[in-house]
Motif scaffolding. Sequence first.
Motif, short mmCIF file in Angstrom:
data_model
loop_
_atom_site.label_atom_id
_atom_site.label_comp_id
_atom_site.label_asym_id
_atom_site.label_seq_id
_atom_site.Cartn_x
_atom_site.Cartn_y
_atom_site.Cartn_z
N SER A 161 0.57 -1.11 0.16
CA SER A 161 0.18 0.21 0.14
C SER A 161 0.77 1.21 0.05
O SER A 161 0.62 2.17 -0.66
CB SER A 161 -0.92 0.13 1.15
OG SER A 161 -1.82 -1.11 1.22
N SER A 190 -5.89 0.80 3.78
CA SER A 190 -4.97 1.79 4.52
C SER A 190 -4.75 3.20 3.77
O SER A 190 -3.82 3.74 4.32
CB SER A 190 -3.56 1.13 5.10
OG SER A 190 -3.03 0.65 3.83
N ASP A 266 -4.34 -0.80 -5.36
CA ASP A 266 -3.95 -1.45 -4.47
C ASP A 266 -4.36 -3.04 -3.92
O ASP A 266 -5.61 -2.90 -3.53
CB ASP A 266 -3.57 -0.63 -3.17
CG ASP A 266 -3.18 -1.28 -1.87
OD1 ASP A 266 -2.74 -2.49 -2.03
OD2 ASP A 266 -3.31 -0.67 -0.97
N SER A 268 -3.49 -5.34 -1.81
CA SER A 268 -3.06 -5.66 -0.58
C SER A 268 -4.23 -5.88 0.15
O SER A 268 -5.12 -5.39 0.18
CB SER A 268 -1.84 -4.86 0.10
OG SER A 268 -2.54 -3.86 0.40
MG LIG Z 1 -1.81 -2.87 2.25
#
Ligand SMILES: [Mg+2]
Length: 415
Positions: A161, A190, A266, A268
Amino acid sequence: MSEAENQATDILLPAAGVAVFSRDPETLRNSAEIRSDWRFARVALDVTEGDVETAIRIFSDREAPALIMIQTETIDEAFLGRLETLSGLCSQDTAAVIIGPVNDVYLYRSLIEMGVSDYLVRPVMKNVISEVIAKTLIVRLGVSGSRLVAFLGSKGGVGASSIAQIMALGVSELMGQKSVLIDSSGGWSSLSVGMGFDPAGTLREISRAVDKKDEAGLKRMFIEQGERLSVMAGGGDALLDSTIAPDQYERFLDMLMVKAPVVLADLSASEPGLRKLLISRANHIVLVSTPTLTSLRFARSLIKEISDLRGGGKEELSLIINKAGQAKAYEVTSYEIQKAVELAPSANVPYLPALFMGNESNLHQVLQDREGLELLKATLLPVIRRTVAVDSDGYLDDKSDKKSGLLGSFLTKKK
Ligand SMILES: [Mg+2]
Ligand SMILES: Nc1ncnc2c1ncn2[C@@H]1O[C@H](COP(=O)(O)OP(=O)(O)OP(=O)(O)O)[C@@H](O)[C@H]1O
């Protein structure tokens, strides 16, 4: 009206050059103002005070752009002759639009017959100029896709991130490309932390907006970071609930991809189904790993799975080694990494706790920090350039999907 023309009102136009020549202050002003229209983010618009003679002079020693728009006060044999001269200087990829003094249907027809794309009568309003340019470019060049870049960590917490956010700032602030940063991790996002906003929207709301094709609702889910970056303001989902189905996320992507030249995602902390979808669809994948044994082991398996999923080949995959130096004695060397994962790392990002934790604690933004700016420019920018395929002029490289013009030089008669 063709499907391509219908789409012209609400899509991002392909990367192209447009030159406008006029001596009328209103046309000059209206043309120049089009630059602030988001659809023209990839259009290089040159507005010059002049006429057909100016265009001939300029394009005698410079390649003509995709579209030339010329305003003239007289349309007579002499003008048509000069238009022919100009046409001879242009390749078959150049289109011409004329703005003239009289509303004359015979003149209109004969100009169109000659290969001119459109004839407008002065005065021309800003929206007319932008629609004509949009339609001409789409008919000539087609609707070209944006670039989707997916960021993935080999395991949790390696910095996927963080790297995605810094790269998004690089694309928007340093490369000047209009871009969108999204993620697919719902409550685990995040983005709000690094980008400094409160988590609000949810992936569920996004899927509802997508189902209803509610563009305005979708727009409210984004916050602007600077002039060119929109960030998905998600993170409001419950952590333990499932979020959005892959097919809905794909429709969300479809809506975004016609709006911005670069979409960074992103992946993740996302569900495997969503990761798989984005990995299959992305133009480029950035895999982040730390230089540690466990992380690299996952990286090796992931590289294999990613390349199988995408039909072999690793050209569209960049490996970034992050947090190098955090536990030096236990880290794998670059040489050994390359041998183990069979892919040379594209960048090595050192362990920089002051920079990253400072950003996370809202003490400073990465680009406002000298160390952050240096990291972006020296280490990450070369990777970004490769991932979004920007050519030396700073434009997105659209050559692969560029269609050749239908006409010879623009005055060749239509077949
Ligand atoms: Mg992340
Ligand atoms: N190069 C670095 N130096 C120091 N700290 C870093 C570095 N890169 C990332 N970090 C820190 O590591 C932590 C994890 O980073 P980040 O959340 O970006 O990882 P992630 O791979 O997205 O994790 P997750 O799997 O939870 O989504 C954060 O606190 C971040 O600030």
